[in-house]
Design an enzyme around this catalytic site. Structure first.
Site, PDB file in Angstrom:
ATOM      1  N   CYS A 148       0.778  -1.239   0.000  1.00 50.09           N
ATOM      2  CA  CYS A 148       0.000   0.000   0.000  1.00 50.09           C
ATOM      3  C   CYS A 148       0.809   1.290   0.000  1.00 50.09           C
ATOM      4  CB  CYS A 148      -1.004  -0.003   1.154  1.00 50.09           C
ATOM      5  SG  CYS A 148      -0.284  -0.126   2.785  1.00 50.09           S
ATOM      6  N   HIS A 185      -4.052  -2.282  -4.284  1.00 47.90           N
ATOM      7  CA  HIS A 185      -3.165  -3.282  -4.912  1.00 47.90           C
ATOM      8  C   HIS A 185      -3.920  -4.600  -4.876  1.00 47.90           C
ATOM      9  CE1 HIS A 185      -2.311  -4.645  -0.840  1.00 47.90           C
ATOM     10  NE2 HIS A 185      -1.975  -3.410  -0.520  1.00 47.90           N
TER      11      HIS A 185
END
Length: 565
Positions: free
Chosen positions: A82, A279
């Site tokens: 992240c 993601h």
């Protein structure tokens, strides 16, 4: 014979955009006039929506949004984790260019023998795009998470907190709202029967997950889960994957309520909704890797007038493309430093040939990878082949999938496909043909028939690195020593004021500092300073360079200001 060298600006455009196919805007409608923009971010999630072809997903609200919008089926983050991904998204610049590539800067030194927490100091000209939207007249609001690696400069958002509510934003400005949903984060799938004693993470996630589960419906039968070939097919793995689907179903309910509120509001009559994730799946061999399982994310863009409803786009999109696209929606100029392209809306750019990604220090484990992907091939370059591709990371080891894989590895019962990720040395090069091997299992890098493809992608990667720069090539301690001399965070120099044609003009001697101004010295929110402004009496300002501590407040009485030189 002289070698012809392209001018640097042209070379950068060719490499960073990797443009090949000119595109025209397909919408016949005029662009929305200063639309309200809602960017919805879900955590740790690959394309697991029903509308993206997942037969097990229970996502009716997200699927309804996709039906009235455009689905982008080839969107990729710049990292499989992240913080680096978020730093690239918020700036439109790859993390390796800014020194934000390690995960995380704020945890440097944790479980390591050296290092200390820091905030990265990007090049002075780089700004977060919400700050640029604010300069364009937008009200910028963020709910919950930032995690940009360079601190939380007060100039980025008008409002950023867990309680920030877009419905309370002032109505005299168009709105940009980033709304984050964390319920699919990997930690929400950690088991609630984890022993807390001796586990510093379990003290947080066990009681939280128990509370999250109270009264919640169960949607997914573990027997129905499709287990990827790089995982062992065991009850523990199936239960973990089923839990992921259930957490997504619960998130879908919350997103449905949000979308209903937007559509029922006045702002929803002139709006763009973008939904994506930060993601891929928060699972072993996905999150923290450069495989598609870690990089590929679902993305939907829907307009209030339903233009483009039902459209599916498969062109390659990178997370560095989001910033210029949103700035373009707002009618703002795109800074030259931005490394992405406008991928949707008016002024849509050319399609990419490639997307790029990178992975560097992951919590307490130092590694370094780069990846380049075309429509059909992925090349991963491994700079640390002495380490396994899946290192032991204290936080990730709470994952049931990871626990199961490590247990079977120790027993000698883990399949060769799964076991390869724990072995050393690991391959220096990986090459995958995605059309026939979507799970990226069969490494073709050492097969003679694919050497031409490997050389092409390797050369393209070298070109990208030469243009973006690669701060990951410098040891982190050395990089930090330049950013924070003596191990101390630099402090932004306070702004000074003068009068330009009777208007207040602020400057700071700290290169690239952003400035905010207000009518009171202890303002709860500071206006973004973009140009000289009219003021009366005493006006106040403070400055911050990203990664630095913010300056002291400067107060200026108009009657005492001198004319600007």
């Amino acid at each position: 014979m002289k070698r012809f060298v392209l001018p640097a600006v042209i070379l950068m455009m060719l490499i960073l955009c990797s443009c090949s196919k000119p595109q025209s805007v397909t919408q016949s409608e005029a662009p929305l006039e200063r639309p309200n923009i809602f960017l919805i971010r879900i955590e740790d999630l690959s394309p697991k929506f029903g509308s993206f072809g997942d037969p097990l997903a229970h996502t009716p609200n997200i699927d309804a949004l996709a039906a009235r919008g455009t689905k982008f089926t080839n969107v990729f983050t710049t990292a499989g984790v992240c913080s680096p991904s978020r730093s690239a998204l918020i700036t439109g610049v790859h993390q390796q260019t800014m020194g934000t590539m390690q995960m995380r800067t704020s945890s440097f030194g944790a479980n390591m023998l050296y290092g200390a927490p820091y905030e990265a100091v990007p090049p002075s000209h780089i700004k977060a795009f919400p700050e640029l939207l604010r300069a364009r007249g937008y009200y910028a609001l963020n709910n919950v998470k930032t995690d940009y690696q360079f601190g939380n400069p007060f100039t980025v958002w008008d409002e950023s907190s867990k309680t920030a509510d877009w419905k309370n934003a002032p109505t005299d400005k168009p709105l940009f709202a980033m709304l984050n949903f964390i319920q699919t984060h990997e930690s929400f799938a950690f088991p609630t029967d984890t022993v807390i004693e001796g586990n510093r993470y379990a003290k947080h996630f066990v009681p939280r997950n128990k509370k999250f589960d109270e009264g919640k419906s169960v949607f997914t039968d573990p027997a129905d889960v499709i287990v990827p070939p790089y995982y062992p097919d065991t009850p523990q793995v199936r239960e973990n994957l089923a839990r992921y689907y259930d957490n997504l179903a619960r998130t879908d309910e919350m997103i449905g309520a949000l979308i209903a509120d937007i559509e029922a509001s006045e702002r929803g009559k002139n709006a763009v909704i973008i939904l994506t994730t930060d993601h891929g799946d928060g699972l072993a061999r996905a999150k923290r890797t450069l495989y598609d399982s870690g990089l590929k994310v679902p993305t939907i863009i829907a307009y209030s007038d339903n233009r483009g409803a039902g459209t599916v786009r498969d062109d390659l999109v990178s997370f560095v493309d989001i910033a210029p696209t949103l700035l373009n929606f707002a009618g703002a100029n795109i800074p030259d430093y931005i490394q992405g392209r406008i991928f949707e809306g008016p002024n849509r750019g050319a399609e990419r040939d490639y997307i790029y990604a990178a992975a560097d220090r992951l919590d307490e484990r130092e590694q370094r990878f780069k990846a380049i992907r075309s429509h059909d091939f992925k090349y991963i370059r491994n700079y640390t082949p002495d380490k396994p591709r899946l290192p032991s990371i204290e936080y990730q080891n709470n994952s049931p999938v990871m626990k199961q894989m490590r247990a079977m590895l120790g027993e000698g019962t883990l399949s060769p496909v799964s076991a390869q990720y724990f072995q050393t040395p690991s391959p220096e090069a990986e090459l995958y043909k995605l059309s026939s091997d979507p799970h990226e299992i069969d490494n073709l890098a050492y097969q003679q028939a694919y050497q031409g493809q490997l050389e092409t992608l390797s050369a393209a990667m070298d070109d990208w690195i030469s243009v973006t720069g690669d701060m990951s090539a410098v040891p982190e301690l050395e990089m930090v020593a330049k950013m924070w001399p003596g191990g101390k965070q630099p402090v932004t120099k306070p702004p000074t004021a003068c009068l330009a044609n009777g208007n207040v003009q602020w400057t700071s001697k700290s290169d690239g500092a952003s400035i905010g101004f207000a009518n009171t010295q202890n303002a709860a929110a500071w206006n973004i300073y973009a140009r000289p402004y009219t003021a009366a009496g005493i006006t106040h300002a403070k400055a911050v360079r990203y990664g630095y501590a913010e300056s002291e407040v400067t107060s200026a009485a108009l009657s005492e200001l001198k004319t600007c030189p």
